[in-house]
Design a protein around this motif. Structure first.
Motif, PDB file in Angstrom:
ATOM      1  N   MET A   1       0.784  -1.181  -0.081  1.00 16.27           N
ATOM      2  CA  MET A   1      -0.024   0.010   0.058  1.00 16.27           C
ATOM      3  C   MET A   1       0.970   1.282   0.064  1.00 16.27           C
ATOM      4  O   MET A   1       1.359   1.817   0.860  1.00 16.27           O
ATOM      5  N   GLY A   2       1.112   1.782  -1.057  1.00 17.28           N
ATOM      6  CA  GLY A   2       1.824   3.165  -1.218  1.00 17.28           C
ATOM      7  C   GLY A   2       2.085   3.432  -2.477  1.00 17.28           C
ATOM      8  O   GLY A   2       1.388   3.155  -3.479  1.00 17.28           O
ATOM      9  N   ASN A   3       2.741   4.496  -2.628  1.00 21.17           N
ATOM     10  CA  ASN A   3       2.735   5.275  -3.938  1.00 21.17           C
ATOM     11  C   ASN A   3       3.166   4.366  -5.223  1.00 21.17           C
ATOM     12  O   ASN A   3       2.812   4.755  -6.317  1.00 21.17           O
ATOM     13  N   GLU A   4       4.011   3.202  -4.806  1.00 20.13           N
ATOM     14  CA  GLU A   4       4.537   2.515  -6.152  1.00 20.13           C
ATOM     15  C   GLU A   4       3.162   1.859  -6.829  1.00 20.13           C
ATOM     16  O   GLU A   4       3.341   1.216  -7.879  1.00 20.13           O
ATOM     17  N   THR A   5       2.274   1.500  -6.115  1.00 23.36           N
ATOM     18  CA  THR A   5       0.879   0.847  -6.679  1.00 23.36           C
ATOM     19  C   THR A   5      -0.142   1.845  -7.017  1.00 23.36           C
ATOM     20  O   THR A   5      -1.100   1.473  -7.253  1.00 23.36           O
ATOM     21  N   SER A   6       0.124   2.991  -7.036  1.00 21.18           N
ATOM     22  CA  SER A   6      -0.740   4.121  -7.106  1.00 21.18           C
ATOM     23  C   SER A   6      -0.389   4.872  -8.422  1.00 21.18           C
ATOM     24  O   SER A   6       0.672   5.257  -8.760  1.00 21.18           O
ATOM     25  N   ALA A   7      -1.604   5.317  -9.191  1.00 25.13           N
ATOM     26  CA  ALA A   7      -1.281   6.214 -10.103  1.00 25.13           C
ATOM     27  C   ALA A   7      -1.962   7.744  -9.545  1.00 25.13           C
ATOM     28  O   ALA A   7      -2.148   8.519 -10.402  1.00 25.13           O
ATOM     29  N   CYS A   8      -1.397   7.889  -8.207  1.00 31.24           N
ATOM     30  CA  CYS A   8      -1.999   9.189  -7.656  1.00 31.24           C
ATOM     31  C   CYS A   8      -1.224  10.419  -8.230  1.00 31.24           C
ATOM     32  O   CYS A   8      -0.287  10.363  -8.420  1.00 31.24           O
ATOM     33  N   ASN A   9      -2.340  11.331  -8.374  1.00 33.22           N
ATOM     34  CA  ASN A   9      -1.890  12.747  -8.947  1.00 33.22           C
ATOM     35  C   ASN A   9      -1.685  13.730  -7.888  1.00 33.22           C
ATOM     36  O   ASN A   9      -1.379  14.863  -8.115  1.00 33.22           O
ATOM     37  N   LEU A  10      -1.979  13.491  -6.560  1.00 32.08           N
ATOM     38  CA  LEU A  10      -1.820  14.167  -5.415  1.00 32.08           C
ATOM     39  C   LEU A  10      -0.411  14.476  -5.080  1.00 32.08           C
ATOM     40  O   LEU A  10       0.659  13.711  -5.028  1.00 32.08           O
ATOM     41  N   SER A  11      -0.131  15.398  -4.537  1.00 34.55           N
ATOM     42  CA  SER A  11       1.464  15.874  -4.268  1.00 34.55           C
ATOM     43  C   SER A  11       1.828  15.002  -3.086  1.00 34.55           C
ATOM     44  O   SER A  11       0.816  14.830  -2.046  1.00 34.55           O
ATOM     45  N   ASP A  12       2.868  14.691  -2.609  1.00 33.29           N
ATOM     46  CA  ASP A  12       3.497  13.910  -1.557  1.00 33.29           C
ATOM     47  C   ASP A  12       3.044  14.909  -0.158  1.00 33.29           C
ATOM     48  O   ASP A  12       2.749  14.193   0.931  1.00 33.29           O
ATOM     49  N   LYS A  13       3.092  16.179  -0.394  1.00 34.14           N
ATOM     50  CA  LYS A  13       2.798  16.918   0.735  1.00 34.14           C
ATOM     51  C   LYS A  13       1.176  16.702   1.171  1.00 34.14           C
ATOM     52  O   LYS A  13       0.924  16.855   2.330  1.00 34.14           O
ATOM     53  N   ALA A  14       0.622  16.628   0.144  1.00 32.29           N
ATOM     54  CA  ALA A  14      -1.082  16.801   0.414  1.00 32.29           C
ATOM     55  C   ALA A  14      -1.391  15.353   1.070  1.00 32.29           C
ATOM     56  O   ALA A  14      -2.135  14.992   2.015  1.00 32.29           O
ATOM     57  N   ILE A  15      -0.796  14.156   0.572  1.00 29.13           N
ATOM     58  CA  ILE A  15      -0.809  12.881   0.935  1.00 29.13           C
ATOM     59  C   ILE A  15      -0.482  13.027   2.688  1.00 29.13           C
ATOM     60  O   ILE A  15      -0.851  12.382   3.464  1.00 29.13           O
ATOM     61  N   ALA A  16       0.739  13.535   2.758  1.00 29.04           N
ATOM     62  CA  ALA A  16       1.228  13.594   4.177  1.00 29.04           C
ATOM     63  C   ALA A  16       0.457  14.057   5.094  1.00 29.04           C
ATOM     64  O   ALA A  16       0.375  13.614   6.355  1.00 29.04           O
ATOM     65  N   LYS A  17      -0.227  15.324   4.828  1.00 36.15           N
ATOM     66  CA  LYS A  17      -1.187  15.886   5.518  1.00 36.15           C
ATOM     67  C   LYS A  17      -2.432  15.158   5.989  1.00 36.15           C
ATOM     68  O   LYS A  17      -2.854  15.115   7.036  1.00 36.15           O
ATOM     69  N   LEU A  18      -2.837  14.286   4.698  1.00 39.19           N
ATOM     70  CA  LEU A  18      -3.882  13.484   5.068  1.00 39.19           C
ATOM     71  C   LEU A  18      -3.520  12.420   6.084  1.00 39.19           C
ATOM     72  O   LEU A  18      -4.567  12.206   6.802  1.00 39.19           O
ATOM     73  N   GLU A  19      -2.527  11.716   5.828  1.00 38.63           N
ATOM     74  CA  GLU A  19      -2.048  10.900   6.813  1.00 38.63           C
ATOM     75  C   GLU A  19      -1.881  11.397   8.140  1.00 38.63           C
ATOM     76  O   GLU A  19      -2.222  10.699   9.273  1.00 38.63           O
ATOM     77  N   SER A  20      -1.348  12.401   8.500  1.00 37.01           N
ATOM     78  CA  SER A  20      -1.208  13.084   9.645  1.00 37.01           C
ATOM     79  C   SER A  20      -2.489  13.369  10.287  1.00 37.01           C
ATOM     80  O   SER A  20      -2.734  13.363  11.496  1.00 37.01           O
ATOM     81  N   ALA A  21      -3.464  13.784   9.669  1.00 41.94           N
ATOM     82  CA  ALA A  21      -4.942  14.182   9.977  1.00 41.94           C
ATOM     83  C   ALA A  21      -5.666  12.958  10.290  1.00 41.94           C
ATOM     84  O   ALA A  21      -6.331  13.111  11.618  1.00 41.94           O
ATOM     85  N   ILE A  22      -5.818  12.049   9.665  1.00 33.21           N
ATOM     86  CA  ILE A  22      -6.626  10.782  10.089  1.00 33.21           C
ATOM     87  C   ILE A  22      -5.903   9.641  10.344  1.00 33.21           C
ATOM     88  O   ILE A  22      -6.452   8.489  10.671  1.00 33.21           O
ATOM     89  N   GLY A  23      -4.629   9.489  10.284  1.00 32.60           N
ATOM     90  CA  GLY A  23      -3.708   8.268  10.606  1.00 32.60           C
ATOM     91  C   GLY A  23      -3.328   7.709   9.204  1.00 32.60           C
ATOM     92  O   GLY A  23      -4.380   7.314   8.236  1.00 32.60           O
ATOM     93  N   LYS A  24      -2.135   7.142   8.872  1.00 30.56           N
ATOM     94  CA  LYS A  24      -1.974   6.507   7.626  1.00 30.56           C
ATOM     95  C   LYS A  24      -2.642   5.425   7.256  1.00 30.56           C
ATOM     96  O   LYS A  24      -2.784   5.084   5.934  1.00 30.56           O
ATOM     97  N   GLU A  25      -3.078   4.554   8.257  1.00 27.63           N
ATOM     98  CA  GLU A  25      -3.904   3.252   8.053  1.00 27.63           C
ATOM     99  C   GLU A  25      -5.324   3.575   7.586  1.00 27.63           C
ATOM    100  O   GLU A  25      -5.871   2.539   7.120  1.00 27.63           O
TER     101      GLU A  25
END
Length: 198
Positions: A1-25
Motif C-alpha cells: 500500500m504505497g505510491n508504487e502501486t498508485s497512479a496518484c496525482n496528489l502531491s506528497d505533501k498533500a498525502i502526508a497531511k492527510l495521513e497526519s490528519a486521520i492516520g496513515k492506516e
C-alpha cells in the motif's frame, strides 16, 4: 500500500497531511481500494469505471477529521467526493475528476435516541438496518425502505434525497431529517435545521 502501486496525482505533501490528519492506516493509495470505489451500480456506465478512479481514498471517523480533510483539499484545490454505501441510482458517489474519495463508513455511531421526541442523532455512516435494530428495542423505527435497505447508509440516503414506497405514508428522506451538521469545502462546520440532539 504505497505510491508504487498508485497512479496518484496528489502531491506528497498533500498525502502526508492527510495521513497526519486521520492516520496513515486510513489513507489508501493502492489500486484495489481506489478501483472498487470508482463506480456505482447504475445508471452510470460501469464500462467507463477506469476513467473515474479517485487518487486517494480516506476513511475519517469524526467530524473533526472531515474538517481536516476538507481544509487540506481546499488548500491544494483537490476535488472531494463523499461515498456511503454507493448502492443507489443517483450517481453522486462517482469521482468524476479523481481527487479524494471520502468514504464515510467508519462514521457509524448512533449518538442519541430520544424516545420522547422520536428522534435519532447519528453519524452519516450508520447503516439503516442497524439503526432500525436499535430503534426497534424502544418501539420505534426509521421509515425509509429502499430496495438497497440491507446495505443502505443514512448519509447516502440523505445526500441523494432518497425516496421509497413507504415514504407515501411516512414521508421521504427530506421530510425525515430535521437537522444536520455539515462540513463546508473550507472546513467550516455549520448546523442546518433546528432539531435533534448531540
Amino acid at each position: 500500500m504505497g505510491n508504487e502501486t498508485s497512479a496518484c496525482n496528489l502531491s506528497d505533501k498533500a498525502i502526508a497531511k492527510l495521513e497526519s490528519a486521520i492516520g496513515k492506516e486510513f489513507v489508501f493509495l493502492d489500486m484495489p481500494h481506489r478501483a472498487v470505489r470508482s463506480a456505482v451500480p447504475a445508471p452510470f456506465p460501469l464500462h467507463e469505471w477506469e476513467k473515474h478512479i479517485p487518487d486517494v481514498v480516506v476513511m475519517p471517523q469524526s467530524t473533526e477529521e472531515v474538517v481536516e480533510i476538507m481544509k487540506i483539499a481546499n488548500e491544494f484545490r483537490i476535488p472531494v467526493v463523499p461515498r456511503a454505501g454507493a448502492t443507489g441510482l443517483a450517481d453522486g458517489a462517482v469521482p468524476l475528476r479523481g481527487g479524494i474519495l471520502l468514504d464515510i463508513k467508519r462514521m457509524n455511531q448512533i449518538l442519541e435516541i430520544d424516545e420522547a421526541n422520536m428522534t435519532a442523532t447519528v453519524q452519516p455512516g450508520v447503516g439503516m438496518m442497524e439503526l432500525n435494530k436499535v430503534l426497534g428495542r424502544v418501539g420505534l423505527f426509521y421509515p425509509d425502505d429502499p430496495a438497497s435497505y440491507p446495505c443502505a447508509i443514512i448519509g447516502g440516503r440523505i445526500g441523494s434525497g432518497g425516496f421509497s414506497l413507504i415514504g407515501g405514508g411516512f414521508g421521504h428522506v427530506p421530510d425525515l431529517v430535521i437537522s444536520m451538521e455539515v462540513v463546508l469545502p473550507t472546513g467550516k462546520v455549520i448546523r442546518v435545521g433546528g432539531g435533534g440532539g448531540k
